[in-house]
Enzyme design. Structure first.
Site, PDB file in Angstrom:
ATOM      1  N   ASN A   8      30.222  35.011  38.101  1.00 58.90           N
ATOM      2  CA  ASN A   8      29.592  34.022  37.212  1.00 58.90           C
ATOM      3  C   ASN A   8      28.133  34.374  36.984  1.00 58.90           C
ATOM      4  OD1 ASN A   8      31.681  32.112  36.564  1.00 58.90           O
ATOM      5  ND2 ASN A   8      31.719  31.592  38.735  1.00 58.90           N
ATOM      6  N   HIS A  11      23.632  38.367  34.788  1.00 58.30           N
ATOM      7  CA  HIS A  11      22.795  39.560  35.006  1.00 58.30           C
ATOM      8  C   HIS A  11      23.636  40.737  35.501  1.00 58.30           C
ATOM      9  CE1 HIS A  11      19.125  37.160  34.613  1.00 58.30           C
ATOM     10  NE2 HIS A  11      19.735  36.256  35.349  1.00 58.30           N
ATOM     11  N   ASP A  68      29.809  41.663  45.814  1.00 59.29           N
ATOM     12  CA  ASP A  68      28.918  40.782  46.551  1.00 59.29           C
ATOM     13  C   ASP A  68      27.720  41.633  46.972  1.00 59.29           C
ATOM     14  OD1 ASP A  68      28.643  38.073  47.263  1.00 59.29           O
ATOM     15  OD2 ASP A  68      28.864  38.565  49.371  1.00 59.29           O
ATOM     16  N   PHE A 148      16.503  39.854  37.949  1.00 62.98           N
ATOM     17  CA  PHE A 148      16.863  38.544  38.500  1.00 62.98           C
ATOM     18  C   PHE A 148      16.695  38.588  40.015  1.00 62.98           C
ATOM     19  CE2 PHE A 148      21.132  39.195  40.440  1.00 62.98           C
ATOM     20  CZ  PHE A 148      21.389  40.486  40.009  1.00 62.98           C
ATOM     21  N   GLY A 149      16.946  37.440  40.636  1.00 64.26           N
ATOM     22  CA  GLY A 149      16.937  37.371  42.097  1.00 64.26           C
ATOM     23  C   GLY A 149      15.620  37.854  42.693  1.00 64.26           C
ATOM     24  N   TYR A 150      15.721  38.781  43.621  1.00 65.61           N
ATOM     25  CA  TYR A 150      14.554  39.278  44.355  1.00 65.61           C
ATOM     26  C   TYR A 150      13.861  40.446  43.654  1.00 65.61           C
ATOM     27  CZ  TYR A 150      16.649  36.454  48.074  1.00 65.61           C
ATOM     28  OH  TYR A 150      17.184  35.416  48.799  1.00 65.61           O
ATOM     29  N   ASP A 151      14.278  40.771  42.432  1.00 64.85           N
ATOM     30  CA  ASP A 151      13.724  41.941  41.730  1.00 64.85           C
ATOM     31  C   ASP A 151      12.192  41.959  41.666  1.00 64.85           C
ATOM     32  OD1 ASP A 151      16.102  43.208  41.340  1.00 64.85           O
ATOM     33  OD2 ASP A 151      16.366  42.565  39.261  1.00 64.85           O
ATOM     34  N   LYS A 171      16.266  50.538  36.186  1.00 61.82           N
ATOM     35  CA  LYS A 171      16.760  49.935  37.436  1.00 61.82           C
ATOM     36  C   LYS A 171      18.033  50.653  37.901  1.00 61.82           C
ATOM     37  CE  LYS A 171      18.457  45.673  39.584  1.00 61.82           C
ATOM     38  NZ  LYS A 171      18.728  44.236  39.511  1.00 61.82           N
TER      39      LYS A 171
END
Ligand code: ITT
Length: 195
Positions: A8, A11, A68, A148-151, A171
């Site tokens: 879901n 990104h 994951d 996104f996230g910890y980028d 990336k």
């Protein structure tokens, strides 16, 4: 070959699509008409990845894969790891997660961290997993607007920019997700030749 990507996270779809060769058609859950929150109740990336792909396979009977990913920080004994999405709570806020990470690393000289991705592929119900690792370090303050996230706080080994300061192709030159996906593509190419 058609493959449902059991995620879901938009990104992840954007990052993965350009990495797949033309004869692998990625179908999103939305395109497959599936609107479900897939639980990730386990203590390892491997078990959660299988849980996600198995849930969608059981629902559809279609070949599919999931992934994951966790950020493993050396000075925090591998945390947030499998809990990366919910590190600062159930709201799954990227900003709150980064804030908690930076607080937990305050005064810490060892900033070594790695992203680890585990892809779980289910073809005709049989699972194969692929791992991708990207080593790097956590900086002191956020930099960059992409990703996104910890980028915004992660610099991969071999560069001076955070992932959030790179475009998708840049990336993917380093990323955990791209490395795991390369293995997936190689497997699918040889699978096609043999079936
Ligand atoms: P699905 O389970 O639906 O695929 P998710 O967002 O829950 O999506 P994960 O559990 O794999 O995905 O990801 C855990 C968290 O790790 C994610 O919410 C981000 O905060 C972080 N993360 C994963 N991949 C990342 C990346 O490439 N760059 C930065 N942070 C990432």
């Amino acid at each position: 070959m058609k493959l449902i990507f059991a995620t879901n996270n938009q990104h992840k779809i954007e990052e993965l699509r350009p990495l797949l060769s033309g004869d692998i058609q990625l179908i999103t859950l939305k395109e497959a008409g599936i609107d479900t929150d897939i639980p990730e109740p386990f203590d390892t990336l491997e078990e959660n990845a299988l849980g996600k792909s198995r849930a969608i396979y059981d629902m559809t009977g279609a070949n599919c894969f999931s992934e994951d990913t966790g950020l493993e920080v050396e000075a925090l004994n591998g945390e947030p790891g499998v809990k990366s999405a919910r590190y600062a709570g159930e709201s799954r806020s990227f900003d709150a997660n980064i804030e908690k990470l930076l607080i937990n690393l305050a005064g810490q000289n060892n900033r070594k961290a790695r992203f680890r991705t585990v892809i779980s592929l289910l073809i005709d119900g049989k699972e194969t997993q692929f791992e991708g690792i990207c080593n790097g370090q956590i900086i002191m303050e956020k930099r960059g607007e992409r990703g996104f996230g910890y980028d915004p706080v992660f610099i991969p080994e071999g560069d001076l920019r955070t992932f959030a300061e790179m475009n998708l192709a840049e990336k993917s030159k380093y990323s955990h997700r791209a490395r795991a996906t390369e293995k997936l593509v190689a497997f699918l190419n040889s699978y096609k030749l043999n079936h």
